[in-house]
Motif scaffolding. Structure first.
Motif, PDB file in Angstrom:
ATOM      1  N   THR A   1      44.853  29.217  44.703  1.00 40.56           N
ATOM      2  CA  THR A   1      45.272  28.184  43.764  1.00 40.56           C
ATOM      3  C   THR A   1      46.128  27.123  44.452  1.00 40.56           C
ATOM      4  OG1 THR A   1      45.300  29.848  41.996  1.00 40.56           O
ATOM      5  CG2 THR A   1      46.426  27.760  41.559  1.00 40.56           C
ATOM      6  N   ILE A   2      47.087  27.559  45.237  1.00 34.68           N
ATOM      7  CA  ILE A   2      48.051  26.631  45.851  1.00 34.68           C
ATOM      8  C   ILE A   2      47.431  25.854  47.008  1.00 34.68           C
ATOM      9  CG2 ILE A   2      50.229  26.503  47.117  1.00 34.68           C
ATOM     10  CD1 ILE A   2      51.077  29.053  45.525  1.00 34.68           C
ATOM     11  N   GLU A   3      46.703  26.548  47.873  1.00 29.24           N
ATOM     12  CA  GLU A   3      46.212  25.900  49.095  1.00 29.24           C
ATOM     13  C   GLU A   3      44.820  25.304  48.947  1.00 29.24           C
ATOM     14  OE1 GLU A   3      46.527  28.430  52.469  1.00 29.24           O
ATOM     15  OE2 GLU A   3      48.622  28.978  52.061  1.00 29.24           O
ATOM     16  N   HIS A   4      43.970  25.948  48.121  1.00 28.46           N
ATOM     17  CA  HIS A   4      42.583  25.485  48.024  1.00 28.46           C
ATOM     18  C   HIS A   4      42.244  24.901  46.656  1.00 28.46           C
ATOM     19  CE1 HIS A   4      41.718  27.205  51.958  1.00 28.46           C
ATOM     20  NE2 HIS A   4      42.375  28.287  51.566  1.00 28.46           N
ATOM     21  N   LYS A   5      43.207  24.922  45.732  1.00 30.94           N
ATOM     22  CA  LYS A   5      43.122  24.217  44.446  1.00 30.94           C
ATOM     23  C   LYS A   5      42.039  24.755  43.512  1.00 30.94           C
ATOM     24  CE  LYS A   5      46.319  21.577  46.127  1.00 30.94           C
ATOM     25  NZ  LYS A   5      47.730  21.838  45.756  1.00 30.94           N
ATOM     26  N   VAL A   6      41.818  26.062  43.555  1.00 34.19           N
ATOM     27  CA  VAL A   6      40.927  26.714  42.591  1.00 34.19           C
ATOM     28  C   VAL A   6      41.650  27.953  42.053  1.00 34.19           C
ATOM     29  CG1 VAL A   6      38.701  27.807  42.156  1.00 34.19           C
ATOM     30  CG2 VAL A   6      38.855  25.922  43.802  1.00 34.19           C
ATOM     31  N   ALA A   7      41.822  28.007  40.746  1.00 29.91           N
ATOM     32  CA  ALA A   7      42.541  29.123  40.133  1.00 29.91           C
ATOM     33  C   ALA A   7      41.559  30.169  39.615  1.00 29.91           C
ATOM     34  CB  ALA A   7      43.422  28.622  38.991  1.00 29.91           C
ATOM     35  N   SER A   8      41.915  31.430  39.807  1.00 30.17           N
ATOM     36  CA  SER A   8      41.093  32.552  39.364  1.00 30.17           C
ATOM     37  C   SER A   8      42.015  33.623  38.788  1.00 30.17           C
ATOM     38  CB  SER A   8      40.290  33.113  40.541  1.00 30.17           C
ATOM     39  OG  SER A   8      41.179  33.537  41.566  1.00 30.17           O
ATOM     40  N   ILE A   9      41.439  34.771  38.445  1.00 29.01           N
ATOM     41  CA  ILE A   9      42.222  35.894  37.921  1.00 29.01           C
ATOM     42  C   ILE A   9      42.045  37.098  38.847  1.00 29.01           C
ATOM     43  CG2 ILE A   9      42.370  37.600  36.066  1.00 29.01           C
ATOM     44  CD1 ILE A   9      43.591  35.017  35.201  1.00 29.01           C
ATOM     45  N   PRO A  10      43.159  37.745  39.261  1.00 30.22           N
ATOM     46  CA  PRO A  10      43.057  38.971  40.066  1.00 30.22           C
ATOM     47  C   PRO A  10      42.835  40.188  39.174  1.00 30.22           C
ATOM     48  CG  PRO A  10      45.361  38.332  39.800  1.00 30.22           C
ATOM     49  CD  PRO A  10      44.555  37.284  39.090  1.00 30.22           C
ATOM     50  N   PRO A  11      41.688  40.854  39.253  1.00 32.34           N
ATOM     51  CA  PRO A  11      41.362  41.943  38.323  1.00 32.34           C
ATOM     52  C   PRO A  11      42.249  43.178  38.427  1.00 32.34           C
ATOM     53  CG  PRO A  11      39.386  41.089  39.375  1.00 32.34           C
ATOM     54  CD  PRO A  11      40.541  40.505  40.102  1.00 32.34           C
ATOM     55  N   SER A  12      42.996  43.328  39.511  1.00 29.18           N
ATOM     56  CA  SER A  12      43.838  44.523  39.634  1.00 29.18           C
ATOM     57  C   SER A  12      44.845  44.625  38.492  1.00 29.18           C
ATOM     58  CB  SER A  12      44.575  44.536  40.977  1.00 29.18           C
ATOM     59  OG  SER A  12      45.524  43.481  41.049  1.00 29.18           O
ATOM     60  N   VAL A  13      45.200  43.500  37.881  1.00 28.52           N
ATOM     61  CA  VAL A  13      46.171  43.535  36.778  1.00 28.52           C
ATOM     62  C   VAL A  13      45.592  44.220  35.542  1.00 28.52           C
ATOM     63  CG1 VAL A  13      47.300  41.433  37.598  1.00 28.52           C
ATOM     64  CG2 VAL A  13      45.516  41.262  35.857  1.00 28.52           C
ATOM     65  N   PHE A  14      44.280  44.408  35.500  1.00 30.04           N
ATOM     66  CA  PHE A  14      43.634  45.061  34.365  1.00 30.04           C
ATOM     67  C   PHE A  14      43.430  46.568  34.601  1.00 30.04           C
ATOM     68  CE2 PHE A  14      41.697  40.662  34.197  1.00 30.04           C
ATOM     69  CZ  PHE A  14      42.546  40.212  33.201  1.00 30.04           C
ATOM     70  N   TYR A  15      43.986  47.080  35.691  1.00 25.73           N
ATOM     71  CA  TYR A  15      43.910  48.507  36.003  1.00 25.73           C
ATOM     72  C   TYR A  15      45.279  49.151  35.822  1.00 25.73           C
ATOM     73  CZ  TYR A  15      39.347  48.018  38.395  1.00 25.73           C
ATOM     74  OH  TYR A  15      38.021  47.778  38.712  1.00 25.73           O
ATOM     75  N   LYS A  16      45.298  50.352  35.282  1.00 22.58           N
ATOM     76  CA  LYS A  16      46.540  51.096  35.129  1.00 22.58           C
ATOM     77  C   LYS A  16      47.232  51.271  36.474  1.00 22.58           C
ATOM     78  CE  LYS A  16      49.595  53.995  33.351  1.00 22.58           C
ATOM     79  NZ  LYS A  16      50.690  53.513  32.479  1.00 22.58           N
ATOM     80  N   LYS A  17      46.444  51.633  37.512  1.00 22.07           N
ATOM     81  CA  LYS A  17      47.014  51.893  38.831  1.00 22.07           C
ATOM     82  C   LYS A  17      46.866  50.706  39.778  1.00 22.07           C
ATOM     83  CE  LYS A  17      46.434  56.903  38.523  1.00 22.07           C
ATOM     84  NZ  LYS A  17      45.863  58.124  39.146  1.00 22.07           N
ATOM     85  N   ARG A  18      46.573  49.543  39.217  1.00 24.83           N
ATOM     86  CA  ARG A  18      46.473  48.300  39.995  1.00 24.83           C
ATOM     87  C   ARG A  18      45.468  48.427  41.146  1.00 24.83           C
ATOM     88  NH1 ARG A  18      48.393  46.945  35.879  1.00 24.83           N
ATOM     89  NH2 ARG A  18      50.286  45.708  35.552  1.00 24.83           N
ATOM     90  N   ASP A  19      44.330  49.063  40.866  1.00 23.79           N
ATOM     91  CA  ASP A  19      43.271  49.202  41.871  1.00 23.79           C
ATOM     92  C   ASP A  19      42.807  47.827  42.327  1.00 23.79           C
ATOM     93  OD1 ASP A  19      43.189  51.557  39.901  1.00 23.79           O
ATOM     94  OD2 ASP A  19      42.115  52.339  41.630  1.00 23.79           O
TER      95      ASP A  19
END
Length: 380
Positions: free
Chosen positions: A336-354
């Protein structure tokens, strides 16, 4: 006075964090799941019509009658099941409210609820607020299919509810007929309910069929089926969803619903009721979004990202393991900061942050937006 949190492990949602970061760095926002194109102009005209006609006060708690009638007709036509318009269909303020009301209606202290990781982030907190225990089962990476052997191992006398999401957010996977067979066995052998999150029901690709719980009588008899107009008609901010369920389940559902929002915008409900007559809009939605998915992937063909098959929803998972070994939360911020494309990191949707070194990108965007984003991603 110090307030004791009921959700001590919950902070600001990742959607807010990444959108704020995107705005701060003037990035292309492919993180939060909302279109950057307009609602159908005919639908806006209909909303205005009903507002000017005076439909600006409280709607009936269960939703306006014309919309419930149209929903019943649509479900019967698509899935072959008839729901009672007075006793089994409830209009809600978005699908998230419906999910919360269904969970609250069913789950009591110490009840167990099976959810599949990566899971939409509203499921777990709603279960915990009811005193229940989320039982997390990981979907099989990289196709994000359900491990039914693992499900059967986790079932117990305490299992009260099983939450299904198809087409799946964030993974883009869809239930198969084999999945339905396994789910039927569980319903037959255990006294549990199903909560089926089907908000992307019309966004399904590659000739696959949406396996709604409403399609199968034995599953419909035990299921809260939740859907939304926001995803179908590109109007996520209008927050109109609905829940269909058998009468006894709907009765308990409405006890919660009436003290959450009571009712939702009447003019928008009436506009949707009339707009549902244009069946080609939702029937052609799959091809509309498949073209966008295919465009996005074609523009990424020469990138170092690897696409994971997406058969539904409007999210594409991209594997970045050939680019970096950074954690997905860190890499998404760097992107997001360096290449100006924002996405979502899926690990936040895991109980154990896989962390499987993948990111979720929303392709519910104008073609120009997708092309510009792909150009930036290919430059990495």
């Amino acid at each position: 006075m110090k307030l004791q949190s009921k959700l001590p492990n919950v902070g600001t949602t990742i959607f807010t964090i990444m959108t704020n970061l995107s705005n701060a760095h003037n990035a292309i926002n492919l993180s939060q799941g909302f279109p950057d194109f307009d609602v159908p102009p005919e639908l806006i005209t209909l909303v205005e019509k009903y507002m000017r006609k005076g439909f600006n006060q409280y709607a009936p708690m269960q939703g306006v009658l014309p919309l419930r009638e149209k929903i019943a007709q649509k479900i019967e036509k698509l899935y072959g099941t008839t729901y009672d318009i007075d006793k089994e269909i409830t209009i809600t303020t978005g699908a998230t409210e419906a999910l919360f009301a269904a969970i609250t209606a069913v789950v009591h202290k110490d009840d167990e609820v099976i959810i599949f990781d990566p899971a939409y982030d509203s499921y777990g907190p709603a279960i915990e607020l009811c005193g229940g225990k989320p039982v997390h089962i990981k979907l099989i990476h990289p196709d994000y299919s359900i491990d039914w052997d693992q499900v059967n191992k986790q079932l117990s006398s305490k299992t009260k509810l099983l939450i299904i999401n198809s087409p799946h957010n964030p993974a883009g996977s869809v239930l198969s007929r084999d999945d339905i067979t396994e789910l039927k066995k569980i319903i037959e052998n255990y006294n549990i309910f199903v909560l089926s999150d089907e908000v992307y029901e019309h966004i399904i690709f590659d000739g696959k069929k949406h396996e709604s719980m409403s399609r199968y009588p034995e599953l419909a008899a035990k299921s809260f089926v939740v859907s939304s107009f926001g995803k179908t008609y590109h109007a996520t901010g209008w927050k109109i969803g609905y829940c269909v369920a058998p009468e006894n389940m709907t009765e308990e559902f409405r006890k919660i619903h009436q003290y959450l929002t009571f009712s939702s915008n009447p003019s928008v409900q009436l506009a949707y009721a009339e707009f549902l007559d244009y069946e080609n809009v939702y029937m052609n939605l799959a091809s509309f979004y498949q073209k966008k998915r295919d465009l996005f992937l074609s523009k990424l063909k020469n990138s170092r990202f690897r696409a994971i098959p997406c058969h539904g929803s409007y999210f594409q998972m991209l594997d970045y393991s050939e680019i970096s070994d950074m954690a997905d939360t860190q890499f998404s911020q760097k992107l997001t900061i360096e290449h100006k494309v924002a996405s979502i990191p899926p690990s936040v949707f895991y109980k154990k942050r896989d962390d499987y070194k993948v990111l979720r990108f929303c392709f519910a965007k104008k073609d120009k937006t997708l092309e510009e984003a792909a150009l930036k991603l290919c430059a990495i």
